[in-house]
Enzyme design. Structure first.
Site, short mmCIF file in Angstrom:
data_model
loop_
_atom_site.label_atom_id
_atom_site.label_comp_id
_atom_site.label_asym_id
_atom_site.label_seq_id
_atom_site.Cartn_x
_atom_site.Cartn_y
_atom_site.Cartn_z
N LEU A 258 0.81 -1.20 0.00
CA LEU A 258 0.00 0.00 0.00
C LEU A 258 0.85 1.26 0.00
O LEU A 258 0.54 2.23 -0.70
CB LEU A 258 -0.93 0.01 1.22
CG LEU A 258 -2.17 -0.87 1.14
CD1 LEU A 258 -2.81 -1.01 2.51
CD2 LEU A 258 -3.17 -0.30 0.15
N ASP B 266 11.09 3.65 4.52
CA ASP B 266 10.94 2.20 4.66
C ASP B 266 12.22 1.62 5.22
O ASP B 266 13.32 2.01 4.81
CB ASP B 266 10.63 1.53 3.32
CG ASP B 266 9.89 0.21 3.50
OD1 ASP B 266 8.67 0.18 3.28
OD2 ASP B 266 10.55 -0.77 3.88
N ASP C 216 13.96 4.57 11.55
CA ASP C 216 13.03 3.75 12.33
C ASP C 216 12.04 4.70 12.99
O ASP C 216 12.35 5.34 14.00
CB ASP C 216 13.79 2.95 13.39
CG ASP C 216 12.89 2.05 14.22
OD1 ASP C 216 11.65 2.15 14.08
OD2 ASP C 216 13.42 1.27 15.03
N ILE C 217 10.85 4.80 12.43
CA ILE C 217 9.90 5.80 12.87
C ILE C 217 9.23 5.46 14.19
O ILE C 217 8.45 6.25 14.73
CB ILE C 217 8.83 6.05 11.78
CG1 ILE C 217 8.25 4.75 11.20
CG2 ILE C 217 9.45 6.85 10.65
CD1 ILE C 217 7.14 4.16 11.99
N ASN D 108 1.75 4.58 7.56
CA ASN D 108 1.35 3.33 6.90
C ASN D 108 2.16 2.12 7.36
O ASN D 108 1.73 0.99 7.16
CB ASN D 108 1.50 3.51 5.39
CG ASN D 108 1.33 2.24 4.61
OD1 ASN D 108 0.21 1.75 4.43
ND2 ASN D 108 2.43 1.67 4.15
N TYR E 158 -2.52 -7.06 16.73
CA TYR E 158 -2.75 -6.21 15.57
C TYR E 158 -4.08 -5.46 15.68
O TYR E 158 -4.17 -4.25 15.42
CB TYR E 158 -2.72 -7.08 14.31
CG TYR E 158 -2.96 -6.37 13.01
CD1 TYR E 158 -1.97 -5.59 12.43
CD2 TYR E 158 -4.16 -6.52 12.33
CE1 TYR E 158 -2.17 -4.95 11.20
CE2 TYR E 158 -4.38 -5.90 11.11
CZ TYR E 158 -3.39 -5.12 10.55
OH TYR E 158 -3.61 -4.50 9.35
N LYS F 29 -4.52 -1.42 15.87
CA LYS F 29 -5.28 -0.71 14.85
C LYS F 29 -6.48 0.02 15.44
O LYS F 29 -6.88 1.09 14.94
CB LYS F 29 -5.72 -1.68 13.76
CG LYS F 29 -4.58 -2.18 12.88
CD LYS F 29 -3.82 -1.04 12.21
CE LYS F 29 -2.88 -1.51 11.12
NZ LYS F 29 -2.12 -0.39 10.53
N THR G 72 -1.55 -7.40 -0.15
CA THR G 72 -0.17 -7.01 0.12
C THR G 72 0.54 -8.22 0.74
O THR G 72 -0.06 -9.29 0.89
CB THR G 72 -0.11 -5.83 1.11
OG1 THR G 72 -0.57 -6.27 2.40
CG2 THR G 72 -0.97 -4.67 0.63
#
Length: 304
Positions: free
Chosen positions: A19, A38, A73-74, A100, A171, A175, A205
């Site tokens: 995505l 990324d 590394d966010i 994302n 997860y 989310k 994906t």
């Protein structure tokens, strides 16, 4: 390049594949200057490679667009600060942040280890919070300096965050947390010219390839609409990231194939008020009546 995002600077996390890659290419096609973030990790978050981000940058430049790669590394303060600084250093401004990045560590709850819980929370939830924090700090400074932003944030939730998903407790919780973060950020940042929304996409994906393995275009029909292609989600994200979405904030959209749905979230349903304390028996009787008058919940993914 011209388009609805001409001259806007867009940062996209997890943009090397899936995505994120589709978003990066779509924004660039609409004239945006793109920071492709990324780490190049595996599906479970292991390993690292600069290749995916640089490949997407190469694709954008080959099409005449402008892009730079970022390998920060966010999910760390240093990485998130560096990401925002990369946009400002490369292009002199920041207009849109698309959060994302993510990966999976799926287990049934009784088999889910604490480190698998923490890893998913770190990347999905903390990995949304930190880039948002440092982008918001920049936009607040701009607003206080008399340069009111026309900024956008698009967060990435999931149907798992809306309804739950068997085998994905970590997860789903992360989310769902992103949805709460989106609502708070929309309320807090409006004064600084920032609109914040979330999407719950469904697409094929690396994270969903087993689920959607059989949804390719039918053999012998190469031009058939591929409903699970990641590119189908990106047009909505590009619009939300553009100046054209002014006034749209604090909303959640499902996007899948050719379908866009505005989610309405938790809203009060049937209610009963005794104006005094209930006994347990009375509370139970009232609850049964309210449940009978309420809408049936949508099923959790994996229970159908």
């Amino acid at each position: 390049m011209t388009g609805i995002c001409a001259d806007r600077v867009v940062v996209i996390t997890g943009a090397g594949r899936g995505l994120g890659r589709a978003h990066a290419l779509a924004f660039a096609a609409q004239g945006a200057q793109v920071v492709v973030n990324d780490l190049g990790v595996g599906l479970d978050g292991a390993g690292a490679s600069a290749g995916p981000a640089h490949e997407v940058v190469g694709e954008i430049r080959a099409l005449g667009g402008q892009a730079v790669a970022d390998g920060s590394d966010i999910a760390t303060p240093e990485g998130a600060r560096t990401l925002i600084a990369t946009a400002l250093d490369a292009f002199g401004r920041l207009d849109t942040l698309v959060n994302n990045a993510g990966f999976l560590r799926d287990r049934m709850l009784v088999n889910l280890d604490e480190d698998e819980w923490d890893a998913v929370m770190r990347v999905h939830l903390k990995g949304h919070f930190l880039p948002l924090k440092y982008a918001a700090a920049h936009w607040r400074a701009e607003a206080k300096g008399g340069r009111m932003p026309n900024a956008r944030v698009i967060n990435t939730s999931s149907g798992a965050g809306l309804l739950g998903s068997v085998g994905q407790g970590n997860y789903s919780a992360a989310k769902a947390g992103i949805l709460g973060l989106t609502l708070v950020a929309a309320a807090e940042l409006a004064r600084y010219g920032v609109c914040v929304n979330a999407i719950a996409p469904a697409a094929r994906t690396r994270m969903t390839e087993q689920t959607f393995a059989d949804t390719m275009s039918a053999p012998g029909q190469p031009d058939a609409f591929d409903a699970m292609a990641p590119d189908n989600v990106s047009p909505l994200v590009v619009w939300l990231g553009s100046a054209a979405s002014s006034g749209v904030t604090g909303r959640v959209f499902e996007a899948e194939g050719g379908r866009i749905t505005v989610m309405e979230g938790w809203r009060p349903g049937p209610t009963a008020d005794k104006s005094a304390r209930w006994t347990p028996t009375e509370a139970g009787e009232a609850a049964v009546k309210l449940l009978a008058a309420s809408l049936t919940p949508q099923p959790v993914y994996g229970t159908q």
